[in-house]
Design an enzyme around this catalytic site. Structure first.
Site, PDB file in Angstrom:
ATOM      1  CE  LYS A   1      26.638 109.294 -23.914  1.00  0.00           C
ATOM      2  NZ  LYS A   1      25.605 109.516 -24.975  1.00  0.00           N
TER       3      LYS A   1
ATOM      4  CD  GLU B   1      22.292 111.040 -23.962  1.00  0.00           C
ATOM      5  OE1 GLU B   1      21.610 110.046 -24.313  1.00  0.00           O
ATOM      6  OE2 GLU B   1      23.509 111.140 -24.226  1.00  0.00           O
TER       7      GLU B   1
ATOM      8  CB  CYS C   1      22.879 107.488 -22.916  1.00  0.00           C
ATOM      9  SG  CYS C   1      22.110 106.698 -24.363  1.00  0.00           S
TER      10      CYS C   1
END
Lengths: 268, 268
Positions: free
Chosen positions: A111, A41, A145
């Site tokens: 995300k 990330e 993540c």
């Protein structure tokens, strides 16, 4: 398909530094026979570098850094997946870009499940959980993540046909459990591969845990990194897990007609 | 609240045998200070005993065996949860009954996600995923065996307020992964306790794995059984996990507006 994960960089002071690391690791991964290199990330810029820096370094999905990454993919003939701050007009997302081995953009994921103030201060939430692409005949889904920690997201990826869930991440203390136990469960309960590429070292106030891993549909670890910079490689071959899929029939045994509450608005 | 799990019986040739074991273990559990004793799936009759026997031994939820179990609960002042084949008119379910310490029925759960031919030949599927009850101020949800392997079901229990998910089970080879890794993930991703009471020994063609466990919201094992008959005990205190809940904010960070596909009918 052989895939590689790069854990790092422990130190990169600029986007130029990160792109140099990317070129080095792409060469190394390609030499090992890997067809895809997954990086962490916010690989291009660093993550806990402050909102001002993240916003200043954010680029469009087809910005100059993406062009340089595409040249690296082309030079070494390997697909690349890496995290970066994405800007479109006045909005900045925590994104991950997938380029194929000719440098062509295959998918860009924003995300959706933001992690604490670290994400919320800097980024807008994406609004599409599942981003998939086909690579060498394999269906790959991208999660970033925290997103992999929600069983909902990995299930949605599996329902969309994913064979491999690739996860650029930045897992820090004290969340060891995620890498140690949760990842394997995500692979097992969905009968998919999970490739989890973490940062390492100290950055700002964060101590990244390393422990990047490639996990198979039967829950076995195919590769596992230690705590420092490292490239790990494993073979991702769904056909080799026909037995696991035959005895773990979760997808077919789901009863979605009983799951309405999962998709209904939050009740306090 | 202290809870106990009984792993077994390795051998019980009749419902009478099973009820004798229940009385013995209820006494032992109560003496240890436990307020609830969780027993395995199909505890009263055995599980892999053939469809004919399961149907012949099936009883209504308030049948004679439930009455005898209620007397045991009352005698020892301990709540009981145990699996049994439930009959109502011509339908037989794979069920679990929860009695409070005075022998009063608190909840009866019918397994919704049937496991392979073993279940499908003998049982009708239940149609309510979440069955909860309040015991000593704790919200308890009941799931049976295979049900806990679906993240959807444990999430639904957590959304309904469960502090503790109690699971009568009959886990057999080669599904070691479920007890070894998946259970802890269910606890962690929902910030609940999971109490998983398995059978042990050989029965018909099945080799039960034992390895019953009580797992905490932070993923830690509070108690873990070996491979044989055993009573394990642990303290289930949600307040002790305030830190874990504060740093694992999954419930509040869910985005149900993005999860519609989870509840939509199966697409091939």
């Amino acid at each position: 398909m052989k895939i590689a994960l790069f854990q790092g960089p422990a130190h990169a002071d600029s986007v130029d530094d990160a792109l140099r690391v990317l070129a080095d690791r792409a060469r190394e991964a390609a030499a090992s026979g890997a067809r895809l290199l997954v990086c962490p990330e916010m690989f291009l810029t660093g993550y806990d570098i402050g909102v001002e820096a993240l916003h200043r370094l954010a680029e469009p999905a087809d910005g100059p850094s993406a062009q340089r990454a595409a040249a690296i993919a082309r030079d070494h003939g390997i697909a690349l997946l890496y995290g970066y701050p994405e800007r479109e007009r006045n909005t900045v997302w925590n994104s991950a870009m997938l380029l194929d081995a000719s440098g062509r953009p295959l998918a860009n994921h924003r995300k959706t499940h933001l992690f604490g103030e670290l994400d919320r201060r800097a980024f807008a939430p994406g609004d599409r959980v599942v981003t998939t692409a086909t690579l060498d005949g394999l269906c790959l889904a991208i999660l970033i993540c925290y997103e992999v920690e929600f069983p909902e997201n990995v299930r949605l990826a599996a329902l969309a046909g994913a064979d491999l869930v690739a996860v650029p991440t930045a897992l820090m203390a004290p969340y060891h459990f995620v890498s140690r136990a949760l990842l394997a469960t995500r692979a097992y309960e969905n009968q998919v591969f999970v490739a989890y590429a973490n940062r390492c070292g100290q950055e700002g106030t964060l101590e990244y845990l390393g422990a990047s891993a490639i996990v198979a549909p039967d829950g076995a670890e195919l590769a596992r990194a230690g705590g420092g910079e490292e490239l790990i490689v494993a073979d991702v071959d769904p056909d080799a897990y026909a037995h696991s899929r035959a005895i773990n029939t979760y997808r077919g045994d789901r009863r979605p007609e009983l799951y309405a509450r999962l998709a209904s608005p939050h009740e306090p």
